[in-house]
Design a protein around this motif. Structure first.
Motif, PDB file in Angstrom:
ATOM      1  N   TYR A  35      62.026  58.773  61.391  1.00  0.00           N
ATOM      2  CA  TYR A  35      60.859  58.591  62.246  1.00  0.00           C
ATOM      3  C   TYR A  35      60.574  57.108  62.435  1.00  0.00           C
ATOM      4  CZ  TYR A  35      60.408  63.519  61.227  1.00  0.00           C
ATOM      5  OH  TYR A  35      60.659  64.854  61.103  1.00  0.00           O
ATOM      6  N   LYS A  36      59.852  56.794  63.512  1.00  0.00           N
ATOM      7  CA  LYS A  36      59.671  55.406  63.926  1.00  0.00           C
ATOM      8  C   LYS A  36      58.372  54.820  63.380  1.00  0.00           C
ATOM      9  CE  LYS A  36      61.656  56.769  68.395  1.00  0.00           C
ATOM     10  NZ  LYS A  36      61.359  56.885  69.845  1.00  0.00           N
ATOM     11  N   ASN A  37      58.423  53.527  63.147  1.00  0.00           N
ATOM     12  CA  ASN A  37      57.206  52.782  62.843  1.00  0.00           C
ATOM     13  C   ASN A  37      56.585  52.293  64.151  1.00  0.00           C
ATOM     14  OD1 ASN A  37      55.206  51.516  61.390  1.00  0.00           O
ATOM     15  ND2 ASN A  37      56.388  49.634  61.138  1.00  0.00           N
ATOM     16  N   SER A  38      55.263  52.065  64.125  1.00  0.00           N
ATOM     17  CA  SER A  38      54.524  51.583  65.300  1.00  0.00           C
ATOM     18  C   SER A  38      54.738  52.497  66.502  1.00  0.00           C
ATOM     19  CB  SER A  38      54.938  50.147  65.653  1.00  0.00           C
ATOM     20  OG  SER A  38      54.646  49.280  64.588  1.00  0.00           O
ATOM     21  N   ALA A  39      54.698  53.809  66.248  1.00  0.00           N
ATOM     22  CA  ALA A  39      54.922  54.789  67.303  1.00  0.00           C
ATOM     23  C   ALA A  39      53.772  55.786  67.339  1.00  0.00           C
ATOM     24  CB  ALA A  39      56.248  55.527  67.101  1.00  0.00           C
ATOM     25  N   LEU A  40      53.423  56.213  68.538  1.00  0.00           N
ATOM     26  CA  LEU A  40      52.432  57.260  68.750  1.00  0.00           C
ATOM     27  C   LEU A  40      53.150  58.602  68.758  1.00  0.00           C
ATOM     28  CD1 LEU A  40      49.486  58.101  69.588  1.00  0.00           C
ATOM     29  CD2 LEU A  40      50.264  57.848  71.959  1.00  0.00           C
ATOM     30  N   TYR A  41      52.740  59.505  67.860  1.00  0.00           N
ATOM     31  CA  TYR A  41      53.328  60.837  67.782  1.00  0.00           C
ATOM     32  C   TYR A  41      52.308  61.872  68.223  1.00  0.00           C
ATOM     33  CZ  TYR A  41      57.569  59.403  65.320  1.00  0.00           C
ATOM     34  OH  TYR A  41      58.778  58.842  64.999  1.00  0.00           O
ATOM     35  N   GLY A  90      53.239  71.894  63.482  1.00  0.00           N
ATOM     36  CA  GLY A  90      53.622  70.575  62.998  1.00  0.00           C
ATOM     37  C   GLY A  90      54.824  69.993  63.703  1.00  0.00           C
ATOM     38  N   ALA A  91      55.352  70.674  64.702  1.00  0.00           N
ATOM     39  CA  ALA A  91      56.510  70.158  65.434  1.00  0.00           C
ATOM     40  C   ALA A  91      56.098  68.991  66.325  1.00  0.00           C
ATOM     41  CB  ALA A  91      57.131  71.266  66.280  1.00  0.00           C
ATOM     42  N   VAL A  92      56.999  68.033  66.491  1.00  0.00           N
ATOM     43  CA  VAL A  92      56.751  66.877  67.344  1.00  0.00           C
ATOM     44  C   VAL A  92      56.921  67.280  68.806  1.00  0.00           C
ATOM     45  CG1 VAL A  92      57.502  64.552  67.966  1.00  0.00           C
ATOM     46  CG2 VAL A  92      57.468  65.233  65.566  1.00  0.00           C
ATOM     47  N   GLN A  93      55.868  67.078  69.617  1.00  0.00           N
ATOM     48  CA  GLN A  93      55.990  67.310  71.061  1.00  0.00           C
ATOM     49  C   GLN A  93      56.666  66.124  71.727  1.00  0.00           C
ATOM     50  OE1 GLN A  93      52.804  69.376  73.279  1.00  0.00           O
ATOM     51  NE2 GLN A  93      51.494  68.919  71.515  1.00  0.00           N
ATOM     52  N   TRP A  94      56.210  64.924  71.387  1.00  0.00           N
ATOM     53  CA  TRP A  94      56.805  63.714  71.927  1.00  0.00           C
ATOM     54  C   TRP A  94      56.346  62.516  71.111  1.00  0.00           C
ATOM     55  CZ3 TRP A  94      52.813  60.521  73.348  1.00  0.00           C
ATOM     56  CH2 TRP A  94      51.637  61.095  73.821  1.00  0.00           C
ATOM     57  N   ASP A  95      57.014  61.402  71.309  1.00  0.00           N
ATOM     58  CA  ASP A  95      56.584  60.149  70.690  1.00  0.00           C
ATOM     59  C   ASP A  95      56.738  59.018  71.688  1.00  0.00           C
ATOM     60  OD1 ASP A  95      59.214  58.503  70.003  1.00  0.00           O
ATOM     61  OD2 ASP A  95      59.636  60.586  69.472  1.00  0.00           O
ATOM     62  N   TYR A  96      55.965  57.971  71.473  1.00  0.00           N
ATOM     63  CA  TYR A  96      55.983  56.824  72.390  1.00  0.00           C
ATOM     64  C   TYR A  96      55.811  55.558  71.568  1.00  0.00           C
ATOM     65  CZ  TYR A  96      54.455  53.509  75.992  1.00  0.00           C
ATOM     66  OH  TYR A  96      54.335  52.401  76.818  1.00  0.00           O
ATOM     67  N   GLU A 151      59.811  66.744  80.084  1.00  0.00           N
ATOM     68  CA  GLU A 151      60.874  66.633  79.083  1.00  0.00           C
ATOM     69  C   GLU A 151      62.084  65.877  79.606  1.00  0.00           C
ATOM     70  OE1 GLU A 151      61.808  70.523  77.761  1.00  0.00           O
ATOM     71  OE2 GLU A 151      59.874  70.858  76.774  1.00  0.00           O
ATOM     72  N   ASN A 152      62.237  65.789  80.904  1.00  0.00           N
ATOM     73  CA  ASN A 152      63.417  65.136  81.477  1.00  0.00           C
ATOM     74  C   ASN A 152      63.187  63.662  81.785  1.00  0.00           C
ATOM     75  OD1 ASN A 152      64.901  67.607  81.522  1.00  0.00           O
ATOM     76  ND2 ASN A 152      63.721  68.225  83.332  1.00  0.00           N
ATOM     77  N   ARG A 153      61.997  63.152  81.463  1.00  0.00           N
ATOM     78  CA  ARG A 153      61.695  61.748  81.726  1.00  0.00           C
ATOM     79  C   ARG A 153      61.140  61.077  80.480  1.00  0.00           C
ATOM     80  NH1 ARG A 153      58.603  61.756  87.635  1.00  0.00           N
ATOM     81  NH2 ARG A 153      60.310  62.721  88.834  1.00  0.00           N
ATOM     82  N   PRO A 154      61.286  59.760  80.389  1.00  0.00           N
ATOM     83  CA  PRO A 154      60.690  59.052  79.251  1.00  0.00           C
ATOM     84  C   PRO A 154      59.167  59.215  79.247  1.00  0.00           C
ATOM     85  CG  PRO A 154      62.262  57.655  80.430  1.00  0.00           C
ATOM     86  CD  PRO A 154      62.055  58.866  81.277  1.00  0.00           C
ATOM     87  N   VAL A 155      58.598  59.259  78.063  1.00  0.00           N
ATOM     88  CA  VAL A 155      57.147  59.347  77.935  1.00  0.00           C
ATOM     89  C   VAL A 155      56.508  58.069  78.462  1.00  0.00           C
ATOM     90  CG1 VAL A 155      55.232  59.551  76.308  1.00  0.00           C
ATOM     91  CG2 VAL A 155      57.327  60.876  75.946  1.00  0.00           C
ATOM     92  N   THR A 156      55.518  58.223  79.313  1.00  0.00           N
ATOM     93  CA  THR A 156      54.811  57.063  79.867  1.00  0.00           C
ATOM     94  C   THR A 156      53.317  57.348  79.882  1.00  0.00           C
ATOM     95  OG1 THR A 156      55.103  57.929  82.112  1.00  0.00           O
ATOM     96  CG2 THR A 156      56.728  56.326  81.337  1.00  0.00           C
ATOM     97  N   PRO A 157      52.489  56.328  79.710  1.00  0.00           N
ATOM     98  CA  PRO A 157      51.041  56.529  79.818  1.00  0.00           C
ATOM     99  C   PRO A 157      50.618  56.727  81.267  1.00  0.00           C
ATOM    100  CG  PRO A 157      51.547  54.217  79.350  1.00  0.00           C
ATOM    101  CD  PRO A 157      52.839  54.962  79.286  1.00  0.00           C
ATOM    102  N   LEU A 158      49.508  57.441  81.455  1.00  0.00           N
ATOM    103  CA  LEU A 158      48.925  57.559  82.790  1.00  0.00           C
ATOM    104  C   LEU A 158      48.495  56.205  83.303  1.00  0.00           C
ATOM    105  CD1 LEU A 158      46.670  60.746  82.485  1.00  0.00           C
ATOM    106  CD2 LEU A 158      48.697  60.475  83.924  1.00  0.00           C
ATOM    107  N   TRP A 159      47.889  55.414  82.403  1.00  0.00           N
ATOM    108  CA  TRP A 159      47.490  54.060  82.756  1.00  0.00           C
ATOM    109  C   TRP A 159      47.357  53.211  81.510  1.00  0.00           C
ATOM    110  CZ3 TRP A 159      42.974  53.409  80.201  1.00  0.00           C
ATOM    111  CH2 TRP A 159      42.037  54.447  80.146  1.00  0.00           C
TER     112      TRP A 159
END
Length: 482
Positions: A238-244, A251-257, A302-310
């Protein structure tokens, strides 16, 4: 406008009176707390946890010295007083059961027990020991004033509608010369205390998790891994400095950024209590220590990188002469149809030539402020004072927002200490959302609470010193304000 006429021995009189444009605060109850030893010329920070019962009749108070109190809100009468831990009472949740109220109480201690107990009697129904997974620590390790923070403890707890309990356990401590972390997320069965699931399964995260957000039903949970720069990390998938973003039922991971560092001022990303999830679970908010605020849709392609709305540059660095200054976002809350960011004070970014400067910079333009945006990213309202914003406490529907105000250790203005209450519905109609200010003699701790409807707010006061410890102003006490 009303006219009152009367007669006294001195003759007749007439008074024209009108109702105030805004209500005034009413102190409902005041509960004294234990005094603490002073250090660094200040009153010691009383790490308290305050939590109203959902029916707004009771307030549970967890204290630094491991004492738990339950008080009746309208009278301040102490219903229960109990020593729980050889550490501090860190987090509290309420649950309504057929036979009365149950309190879930989490302690920061060598054992880090989570208790389920009768809220009126203190009788323990079950307990779960987090130190079995996170490890324990000696009470003699670390600097004296901060030794208790070397113990494992629950840094986040949330009761779910079915009575189960979301818990995030963290154990950050020195091991020899190295500072190391162990963290894990749990869903505990509310009737037995046994884990329904734990994340990561079978192992701890070697990172810190200081806060989280969760939807009302608990099916969406968001957290950020965050490691002190000098800490020693271990290999992890798992990553440091990441939003999960996790599925709260499994408890499954939906996505991380992983937010990119804000170069050249920062080479790492961190957050404190800047994590929020909307009550319906559709949105995740993030406020970073570099001053950026972000909003995400929970459902990502799921087919694109996770990105914030803004992304908003709210407290990001600006130049003050030849010194860059920033204002960290310490708090984030999604309340109703708005996201709120709290920015306590001004900092100098670490990756600058002036980063180690001891000179006092002029404040960042957004320092000491609360900034509200619509979920579409449009500015909604903003409020600023001359002391530090410490804690943002919205009512369940998001209409009422209480904000703690205290010393920022750089530009103390004791005339501002206390709490501010806002009516967010006013901002929708382009009106000033300020309802009232409530003032305290001393500083205010950041872990306050607003009752479910927003009828009451509870804050903890502690003393400060204007003369390096010679004089202490204020008291150790809890204020319940209407």
């Amino acid at each position: 406008m009303y006219r009152i006429k009367g007669k006294t021995p001195l003759g007749e009189f007439s008074l024209d009176l009108g109702a105030p444009q805004l209500p005034a605060p009413l102190l409902v109850a005041e509960i004294p707390l234990e005094k603490m030893k002073d250090f660094q010329g200040q009153g010691a920070n009383p790490d308290t946890c305050l939590k109203f019962s959902p029916d707004e009749k009771y307030l549970a108070i967890g204290c630094f010295f491991g004492r738990l109190r339950v008080v009746e809100v309208q009278t301040g009468n102490v219903i229960l007083e109990k020593r729980v831990a050889e550490g501090m009472v860190k987090r509290i949740c309420w649950r309504k059961k057929l036979n009365g109220w149950t309190l879930y109480v989490g302690e920061q201690s060598p054992d880090s027990f989570i208790y389920a107990m009768d809220a009126m009697t203190g009788d323990v129904q079950w307990k779960c020991r987090l130190a079995d997974d996170l490890g324990s620590s000696s009470p003699d390790s670390g600097e004296y004033s901060f030794r208790i923070y070397n113990f494992p403890g629950p840094y986040f707890m949330k009761i779910l509608p079915d009575g189960d309990l979301l818990v995030i356990g963290l154990h950050g401590r020195y091991k020899g010369e190295d500072f190391i972390y162990d963290s894990r997320v749990y869903l505990l069965d509310g009737d037995t205390g046994k884990p329904n699931w734990a994340w990561p399964e079978g192992q701890n995260l070697p990172y810190g998790i200081t806060w989280a957000g969760a939807s009302e039903n608990g099916k969406t949970l968001a957290l950020m891994t965050d490691t002190w720069a000098a800490a020693k990390t271990r290999p992890s998938p798992y990553k440091n400095s990441a939003l999960y973003c996790l599925k709260g039922d499994t408890g499954a991971v939906q996505w991380d950024y992983s937010p990119p560092p804000l170069e050249p001022y920062y080479n790492m990303v961190s957050a404190w209590q800047g994590i929020a999830v909307s009550r319906d679970g559709q949105y995740v908010g993030l406020g970073l220590n570099d001053g950026r605020g972000m909003l995400f849709k929970t459902q990502q392609d799921e087919n694109r990188p996770v990105t914030p709305l803004w992304v908003k540059n709210i407290g990001t660095p600006v130049m003050n002469g030849n010194i860059p200054v920033a204002s960290s976002i310490a708090y984030a809350e999604i309340a109703g149809e708005a996201i709120l960011f709290g920015l306590p004070g001004t900092t100098i970014p670490p990756n600058t030539a002036s980063g180690s400067s001891k000179s006092k910079p002029a404040p960042h333009p957004r320092s000491h402020s609360v900034c509200a945006f619509t979920l579409a990213g449009e500015p909604l309202w903003e409020w600023q004072c001359s002391a530090s914003v410490q804690g943002v406490f919205p009512s369940d529907d998001g209409r009422w927002v209480a904000v703690g105000i205290t010393d920022d250790r750089a530009a103390a203005n004791p005339d501002e200490f206390g709490m501010a209450l806002f009516d967010a519905s006013r901002a929708v109609h382009n009106q000033n959302p300020m309802v009232y200010r409530y003032f305290t003699e001393g500083c205010v701790f950041f872990m306050g609470d607003a009752s479910r409807s927003g009828r009451y707010t509870a804050i903890t006061e502690y003393p400060y010193s204007p003369d390096e410890g010679k004089t202490l102003i204020g008291e150790y006490r809890v204020h319940i304000v209407h």
